[in-house]
Design a protein around this motif. Sequence first.
Motif, PDB file in Angstrom:
ATOM      1  N   LYS A 116     -41.164 -33.428  11.945  1.00 22.33           N
ATOM      2  CA  LYS A 116     -39.899 -33.065  11.320  1.00 22.33           C
ATOM      3  C   LYS A 116     -39.876 -31.601  10.952  1.00 22.33           C
ATOM      4  O   LYS A 116     -40.917 -30.972  10.757  1.00 22.33           O
ATOM      5  CB  LYS A 116     -39.647 -33.925  10.074  1.00 22.33           C
ATOM      6  CG  LYS A 116     -39.466 -35.411  10.369  1.00 22.33           C
ATOM      7  CD  LYS A 116     -39.190 -36.194   9.095  1.00 22.33           C
ATOM      8  CE  LYS A 116     -39.001 -37.676   9.390  1.00 22.33           C
ATOM      9  NZ  LYS A 116     -38.764 -38.459   8.152  1.00 22.33           N
ATOM     10  N   GLU A 514     -32.860 -24.765   7.389  1.00 22.26           N
ATOM     11  CA  GLU A 514     -33.879 -25.555   8.056  1.00 22.26           C
ATOM     12  C   GLU A 514     -34.625 -24.717   9.078  1.00 22.26           C
ATOM     13  O   GLU A 514     -34.103 -23.723   9.603  1.00 22.26           O
ATOM     14  CB  GLU A 514     -33.248 -26.769   8.741  1.00 22.26           C
ATOM     15  CG  GLU A 514     -32.195 -26.414   9.767  1.00 22.26           C
ATOM     16  CD  GLU A 514     -31.397 -27.621  10.239  1.00 22.26           C
ATOM     17  OE1 GLU A 514     -31.355 -28.623   9.501  1.00 22.26           O
ATOM     18  OE2 GLU A 514     -30.811 -27.551  11.337  1.00 22.26           O
ATOM     19  N   THR A 518     -40.549 -27.877  14.423  1.00 29.19           N
ATOM     20  CA  THR A 518     -41.036 -29.016  13.658  1.00 29.19           C
ATOM     21  C   THR A 518     -42.538 -28.859  13.411  1.00 29.19           C
ATOM     22  O   THR A 518     -43.190 -27.980  13.955  1.00 29.19           O
ATOM     23  CB  THR A 518     -40.787 -30.320  14.428  1.00 29.19           C
ATOM     24  OG1 THR A 518     -41.421 -30.227  15.723  1.00 29.19           O
ATOM     25  CG2 THR A 518     -39.304 -30.572  14.622  1.00 29.19           C
ATOM     26  N   GLY A 547     -42.532 -28.730   6.961  1.00 27.64           N
ATOM     27  CA  GLY A 547     -42.290 -29.815   7.898  1.00 27.64           C
ATOM     28  C   GLY A 547     -43.491 -30.743   7.986  1.00 27.64           C
ATOM     29  O   GLY A 547     -44.510 -30.546   7.324  1.00 27.64           O
ATOM     30  N   THR A 548     -43.369 -31.772   8.819  1.00 24.85           N
ATOM     31  CA  THR A 548     -44.455 -32.736   8.989  1.00 24.85           C
ATOM     32  C   THR A 548     -44.781 -32.893  10.469  1.00 24.85           C
ATOM     33  O   THR A 548     -43.929 -32.685  11.343  1.00 24.85           O
ATOM     34  CB  THR A 548     -44.073 -34.107   8.413  1.00 24.85           C
ATOM     35  OG1 THR A 548     -42.878 -34.565   9.056  1.00 24.85           O
ATOM     36  CG2 THR A 548     -43.832 -34.015   6.918  1.00 24.85           C
ATOM     37  N   ASN A 572     -42.318 -33.655  18.771  1.00 22.73           N
ATOM     38  CA  ASN A 572     -42.148 -35.059  19.156  1.00 22.73           C
ATOM     39  C   ASN A 572     -42.212 -35.256  20.666  1.00 22.73           C
ATOM     40  O   ASN A 572     -42.120 -36.383  21.144  1.00 22.73           O
ATOM     41  CB  ASN A 572     -40.807 -35.586  18.634  1.00 22.73           C
ATOM     42  CG  ASN A 572     -40.813 -35.744  17.125  1.00 22.73           C
ATOM     43  OD1 ASN A 572     -41.762 -36.271  16.552  1.00 22.73           O
ATOM     44  ND2 ASN A 572     -39.759 -35.249  16.482  1.00 22.73           N
TER      45      ASN A 572
END
Length: 844
Positions: A116, A514, A518, A547-548, A572
Amino acid sequence: MRVTSNTLRLTGLATGIDTDEMIRKLMEVENMRADKLRQEIQLLEWKRDNYREITNLLRGFKDEYFDVLKPNTNFRSATAFSAFEAVSSNESVLTAAAGSSAVPGTYDINVTALAKIAAKTSASEVSKGYAGVTGTNAVDLSAMKKGKEFKLTLDGVSKIIKLDADYIKTESVTSEEALQKFEEGLQKLVDAAFGSGKITVSESGGKLTFTPATLSSTLSVDDSTNTYLSTLGFSNGQNNMITSSADITDFSGGNFKISIDGGAAIDINVASAAARDELVTNINTALTGAGLDATVQAVKDPDNTERIKFVTLDTTKKATFTSGDADDMLAKVNISSGSAINAMNGTIDYSTDDTGKEFNINIDGISYKIDLTKDYADGDDALLETEINNQLSTAKAPGDVSVNISGGKISFSSTSAHRITMETGDAGLRDELGFSSTQNSSRINLDNSLETISSNLATAFTFDESDKMTFTINGVTIEANKTDTMNDVIDKINTSNAGVKLRYDSLIDKFTLETKDTGATAVIDNTDVSGNFFAVLNIDTSAQARGTDASLTIDSDGAGGQDPVVVTRSTNKFTINDITYDLKATGTSTVTISPNADDLVEKIKGFVNKYNEVIVKINEELSEKRYRDYPPLTDAQKDEMTEREIELWEEKAKSGILRSDPILQKIVNSMRRALYDAVEGVDLNLYEIGITTSSIYQNKGQLVIDEEKLRKAIEDNPDKVTQLFTKESSYDYSDSANRAARYNEEGLAQRLYDIIQDNIRFTRDANGKKGILLEKAGIEGDLTEFQNIMNTQIDAQNNRLDRLLDSLTDKENYYYSMFARMESAIQSMNAQSAWLMAQTGMGT
């Protein structure tokens, strides 16, 4: 072209000999040499074009199957030989794709976390009065008259709110009772327009708020459209004057003509003047002297130093200006001939509701507002005329200007030259309701400046003494001016090196900052330096946001006998062991990797078909019969033949031009050999994967495919099939000293590519040479189109032809000179004979 002279000659007068015909026959043999050269040149051009056709064929093969920009069909790359299919049992969790080196099997995947971004969102709504719109000024109740309108828009649906005087009390502008009554009445009108409960109208401190029932809704207040001028039959800006188009510099007077309502043109002769004011006086004198009773006058225009205006007193008449017969004065005052002041009258449309409508009558640069208080009907001409004239009088308009209405038609009259212009009135009540053009919505307008937006924010922006504010994001300093729009600031942030983007969500009235990437390494660290940018946006500056990473386990045997491998990634979408995973959500899925030979079989079939196309074309050129008895036609021969006869002849004349050509023979032999020589380090060949040479002799080296054998080879030995075509050599293409070693190490596609490059390469080698075919015949779009061996030969033959034609011209001239001398000698002999006969009396 045959050599013939264009010189006019009178021959054979003395001898009676047809000299032209004799010389033509003598030159026929000579012209045969020129025709022979032309035929040789034509053959060279045909041969060059045939070479270029082969070049384009090889180029098409290369572009389709050896282009690095097309990895899916580039047979030199293992990517084109991906022979595996990846199937995910739960595509809502993840999807997968297998590369050529993926290992077949079953993979149990458990996605425990997705990668994320880091993000910070406004803690609360940023706009002032999120639930609705709050005006910046008190309501002006004195303007709230029956018939007045404004436009209210809820989530894109607009309604015109038209006031009803029944609930408007104007006895005391500051009276709370009057405001309360106005609020109640306005609520009824809004409910009638949008439905009960959709919008709540409230008032506090003399200011209005419109609150939508749904917090995500957007409201705006705007002016309505006032079209009352058209109801009167006028257009905005319609007037009773013409202005000179440029400053006047010539005051010498002259002549022009005026026609009133299409009547006969009247000559106006204006005396010369020293300056504009005197010229104006002279024009008015001339108008009066012409018996026009000053119907048209010239007046000074204080806004334009040296210009004038012609003004009509009776607006019901049209005045047309045309040039005079001599000394055109219109040109001197910069008014075009044919210009006209149209009749300033209109036909009233009484069917509309006049109550609350406005328009302006501008007299001599001053606007006088006419605000109608009732609805007028057919036959109310006198009432409407009185109403307008009374309002003009109350507003202290010039007393000699009056409005005349009769039979539903409106016009103006005056005893002096007043400039009258019709103008639209106030379009609506937005300002009177307390709303401004920059603050007319329940959401901020990103196209407004920071300074302007402040009026619509819960907290206003502050700036330093230089009208700037400064803030940092991830160590990057960003500066904003108060004149920057919010979109400008967003663009500065999003294009900076901070690695973040800022966006505004009008649905929830919040900003989100943001990261673009990620993973756990994605960080937001933001601070206000000067000013209060992040404070106004309600975005926290006290702590970092991070983020993660994505987290998952992979059990590659599917039986649980082996401990699953824990994997973390910052994105991802990632590749492990040539399997590309694209994570969608947390959960479990089983990925099955199995051979998928069908797609690769189809690719190889396409490759073989293109190879066969090249081989067939080159073999046709090499074996095509040569008809040496059919040389290229001369121009004289074509003149004696039909188009079809010429076409059939040239088919044979062009046939076999490249028969047994050594360049093409080497290409086809090299390509066939390249496919059957063993590839070092690969214990597989074409025959073993089902690709063989046709047993039919006429096919001359074309390949045929046993699809079942090919499919099995792909399924059983996918890596070896890939290596057979794509294996690379340790030696570079440009290393000519080790070309043989490179050839032995290379896969089949690599070899074919080298052969094609050898012949159609656009780049130059160490010797400065391009591909063999390009050096030989060139190709369009490259320098070799003009600089090649065959063009050099063609140029040399053309030079020979030019020299030959020059010599043939000289020979033809020699023949004519010789016959001319003979004619002269015979003519002289004839003259002597005649003289002798005369002397001896034989001629009597």
